[in-house]
Design an enzyme around this catalytic site. Structure first.
Site, PDB file in Angstrom:
ATOM      1  N   ASP A  34       0.879  -1.281  -0.072  1.00 53.36           N
ATOM      2  CA  ASP A  34       0.141  -0.093   0.017  1.00 53.36           C
ATOM      3  C   ASP A  34       0.670   1.298   0.038  1.00 53.36           C
ATOM      4  O   ASP A  34       0.217   2.426   0.081  1.00 53.36           O
ATOM      5  CB  ASP A  34      -0.967   0.001   1.167  1.00 53.36           C
ATOM      6  CG  ASP A  34      -0.329  -0.111   2.581  1.00 53.36           C
ATOM      7  OD1 ASP A  34       1.302  -0.181   2.463  1.00 53.36           O
ATOM      8  OD2 ASP A  34      -1.029  -0.214   3.579  1.00 53.36           O
ATOM      9  N   GLU A  36       3.096   2.345   2.224  1.00 52.09           N
ATOM     10  CA  GLU A  36       3.810   2.385   3.677  1.00 52.09           C
ATOM     11  C   GLU A  36       5.262   2.057   3.694  1.00 52.09           C
ATOM     12  O   GLU A  36       5.528   0.952   2.975  1.00 52.09           O
ATOM     13  CB  GLU A  36       2.885   1.900   4.585  1.00 52.09           C
ATOM     14  CG  GLU A  36       1.551   2.537   4.777  1.00 52.09           C
ATOM     15  CD  GLU A  36       0.995   1.870   5.938  1.00 52.09           C
ATOM     16  OE1 GLU A  36       1.236   1.014   6.727  1.00 52.09           O
ATOM     17  OE2 GLU A  36      -0.198   2.482   6.280  1.00 52.09           O
ATOM     18  N   ARG A  89      11.564  26.718   5.555  1.00 54.00           N
ATOM     19  CA  ARG A  89      11.318  28.059   4.777  1.00 54.00           C
ATOM     20  C   ARG A  89       9.757  28.471   5.144  1.00 54.00           C
ATOM     21  O   ARG A  89       9.467  29.738   5.015  1.00 54.00           O
ATOM     22  CB  ARG A  89      11.520  27.981   3.398  1.00 54.00           C
ATOM     23  CG  ARG A  89      12.849  28.282   2.906  1.00 54.00           C
ATOM     24  CD  ARG A  89      13.140  27.909   1.504  1.00 54.00           C
ATOM     25  NE  ARG A  89      12.932  26.779   0.915  1.00 54.00           N
ATOM     26  CZ  ARG A  89      12.938  26.149  -0.333  1.00 54.00           C
ATOM     27  NH1 ARG A  89      13.310  26.926  -1.290  1.00 54.00           N
ATOM     28  NH2 ARG A  89      12.595  24.835  -0.358  1.00 54.00           N
ATOM     29  N   HIS A 124      17.660  27.581   7.535  1.00 55.67           N
ATOM     30  CA  HIS A 124      17.347  28.668   6.733  1.00 55.67           C
ATOM     31  C   HIS A 124      17.264  29.864   7.708  1.00 55.67           C
ATOM     32  O   HIS A 124      17.701  31.061   7.376  1.00 55.67           O
ATOM     33  CB  HIS A 124      15.609  28.421   6.373  1.00 55.67           C
ATOM     34  CG  HIS A 124      15.462  29.561   5.384  1.00 55.67           C
ATOM     35  ND1 HIS A 124      16.157  29.884   4.164  1.00 55.67           N
ATOM     36  CD2 HIS A 124      14.529  30.505   5.402  1.00 55.67           C
ATOM     37  CE1 HIS A 124      15.537  31.065   3.684  1.00 55.67           C
ATOM     38  NE2 HIS A 124      14.692  31.431   4.183  1.00 55.67           N
ATOM     39  N   ASP A 165      20.616  37.609  -2.593  1.00 55.13           N
ATOM     40  CA  ASP A 165      19.427  38.506  -1.900  1.00 55.13           C
ATOM     41  C   ASP A 165      20.096  38.718  -0.505  1.00 55.13           C
ATOM     42  O   ASP A 165      21.283  38.192  -0.203  1.00 55.13           O
ATOM     43  CB  ASP A 165      18.068  37.801  -1.690  1.00 55.13           C
ATOM     44  CG  ASP A 165      18.355  36.311  -1.263  1.00 55.13           C
ATOM     45  OD1 ASP A 165      19.178  36.167  -0.441  1.00 55.13           O
ATOM     46  OD2 ASP A 165      17.399  35.510  -1.507  1.00 55.13           O
ATOM     47  N   LYS A 188      16.469  40.798  -4.235  1.00 51.52           N
ATOM     48  CA  LYS A 188      15.719  39.572  -4.998  1.00 51.52           C
ATOM     49  C   LYS A 188      14.293  39.984  -4.327  1.00 51.52           C
ATOM     50  O   LYS A 188      14.018  40.588  -3.220  1.00 51.52           O
ATOM     51  CB  LYS A 188      15.900  38.446  -4.547  1.00 51.52           C
ATOM     52  CG  LYS A 188      14.928  37.332  -5.317  1.00 51.52           C
ATOM     53  CD  LYS A 188      15.816  35.984  -4.718  1.00 51.52           C
ATOM     54  CE  LYS A 188      15.133  35.244  -3.450  1.00 51.52           C
ATOM     55  NZ  LYS A 188      15.436  34.057  -3.162  1.00 51.52           N
ATOM     56  N   ARG A 190      10.548  37.820  -4.551  1.00 54.68           N
ATOM     57  CA  ARG A 190       9.991  36.550  -5.100  1.00 54.68           C
ATOM     58  C   ARG A 190       8.486  36.842  -5.456  1.00 54.68           C
ATOM     59  O   ARG A 190       7.593  37.573  -4.988  1.00 54.68           O
ATOM     60  CB  ARG A 190       9.777  35.702  -4.001  1.00 54.68           C
ATOM     61  CG  ARG A 190       9.263  34.369  -4.270  1.00 54.68           C
ATOM     62  CD  ARG A 190       9.929  33.194  -3.433  1.00 54.68           C
ATOM     63  NE  ARG A 190      11.258  32.890  -3.502  1.00 54.68           N
ATOM     64  CZ  ARG A 190      11.532  32.068  -4.259  1.00 54.68           C
ATOM     65  NH1 ARG A 190      10.825  31.813  -5.465  1.00 54.68           N
ATOM     66  NH2 ARG A 190      12.858  31.553  -4.260  1.00 54.68           N
ATOM     67  N   ASP A 216      24.249  30.622  -2.111  1.00 53.95           N
ATOM     68  CA  ASP A 216      22.975  30.702  -1.639  1.00 53.95           C
ATOM     69  C   ASP A 216      22.944  29.497  -0.540  1.00 53.95           C
ATOM     70  O   ASP A 216      23.685  28.616  -0.775  1.00 53.95           O
ATOM     71  CB  ASP A 216      22.148  30.397  -2.664  1.00 53.95           C
ATOM     72  CG  ASP A 216      20.673  31.351  -2.172  1.00 53.95           C
ATOM     73  OD1 ASP A 216      20.580  31.673  -0.849  1.00 53.95           O
ATOM     74  OD2 ASP A 216      19.649  31.420  -2.913  1.00 53.95           O
TER      75      ASP A 216
END
Ligand code: R5P
Length: 298
Positions: A34, A36, A89, A124, A165, A188, A190, A216
């Site tokens: 299935d 899993e 994020r 982040h 950025d 930058k 978005r 980045d």
């Protein structure tokens, strides 16, 4: 100490075990009909310090991590290393009713208190680590990228380091400053999950004719890097290289960046790919041997 490599960090797990000269515990991962996930730790870890290494790039990576933590219950101590902490994020409620995804992840992995220490790499936003109610330490891969770029520079013309950025300014500085390389950031905006806009503007350093390394923390769709590369090319930059900590490279990110004039793509192995030229294995191994070498989140 025994190293347990998760589904998403098999090679890195093996490299960390080799650095520490300790056992790499083999695991069995398969799927039930299935869909899993079935997870089994095959080695004996009873009474041992078990170190689980598992990046979270996808929902199933998270399930595998939860299963490994559960399966490691006979260990005397469990350390979890999440080289790439996905969902970071979405760290606030941007619209009413949204989940704060990183909080949900933090709750799910810390709720039953099975883990002693958590290591993450270049999250982040370090502020989001307060959601993890555990001894949490952050490792910084920027010096490793800086060393690689310094080595590269010896074979090419001098390079300057550019963050795409403002969010990349600390990373750009950490990569460039120890080697005396010039650095600056672009600005930058978005537009959507895939599209960004970068306004052409005067940088504080001269880039005309200079080779550039755009740095980045994460490359996902490659939209940010493609736009940054286009703007820098318009300003008569020389060759463009790209270096990131976490190379997710989703959809057509690689082609998008190459098409925008990027000459070479470099990432670490927090997310394993063809572009993982820089390994964080020594960084993790050193932290496991000497936890105070990592930044503790208070
Ligand atoms: C954003 O704040 C991050 O630092 C990266 O710039 C971003 O995640 C890159 O995403 P993409 O490759 O999709 O433009």
């Amino acid at each position: 100490m025994k190293i347990i490599p998760g589904t998403a960090s098999q090679i890195l797990g093996a490299r960390i075990a080799a650095e520490l000269n300790c056992e790499l515990v083999l695991c069995e991962y398969r799927r039930f009909p299935d869909g899993e996930l079935y997870t089994r730790i095959r080695g004996d870890i009873e009474g041992e310090h078990a170190v689980i290494v598992q990046s979270i790039r996808s929902d199933s990576d998270l399930v595998a991590l939860l299963q490994l933590m559960d399966a490691a219950e006979d260990a005397s101590k469990i350390t979890v290393v999440i080289p790439y902490l996905g969902y970071a994020r979405q760290d606030k409620r941007f619209k009413p009713g949204e989940a704060i995804s990183i909080r949900a992840i933090a709750r799910s992995i810390t709720i039953n208190g099975t883990m002693d220490t958590l290591y993450v790499v270049n999250v982040h936003d370090p502020a989001e680590l307060h959601y993890f109610e555990v001894d949490c330490r952050e490792l910084d891969a920027a010096p490793l990228l800086g060393d690689y770029i310094r080595g590269m520079e010896k074979q090419t013309a001098p390079v300057v380091v550019i963050g795409p950025d403002e969010g990349a300014s600390d990373l750009a500085r950490a990569v460039a400053a120890p080697h005396g390389l010039d650095f600056d950031v672009l600005h930058k905006r978005r537009l959507s999950g895939e599209e960004v806009e970068i306004e052409p503007e005067e940088l504080s350093i001269t880039i005309e004719g200079k080779n550039i390394v755009i740095v980045d923390d994460i490359i996902s769709t490659g939209g940010t890097i493609a736009e940054a590369s286009r703007i820098l090319k318009e300003q008569n930059a020389g060759d463009i290289y790209v270096a990131c900590v976490h190379g997710l490279f989703v959809q057509n990110a690689i082609l998008r960046m190459l098409h925008a004039g990027v000459r070479e793509i470099i990432s670490t192995d927090t997310v394993e790919s063809l572009f993982s030229r820089v390994s964080i294995s020594k960084l993790v191994a050193n932290a496991l041997l000497s936890p105070s070498s990592a930044t503790a989140f208070k």
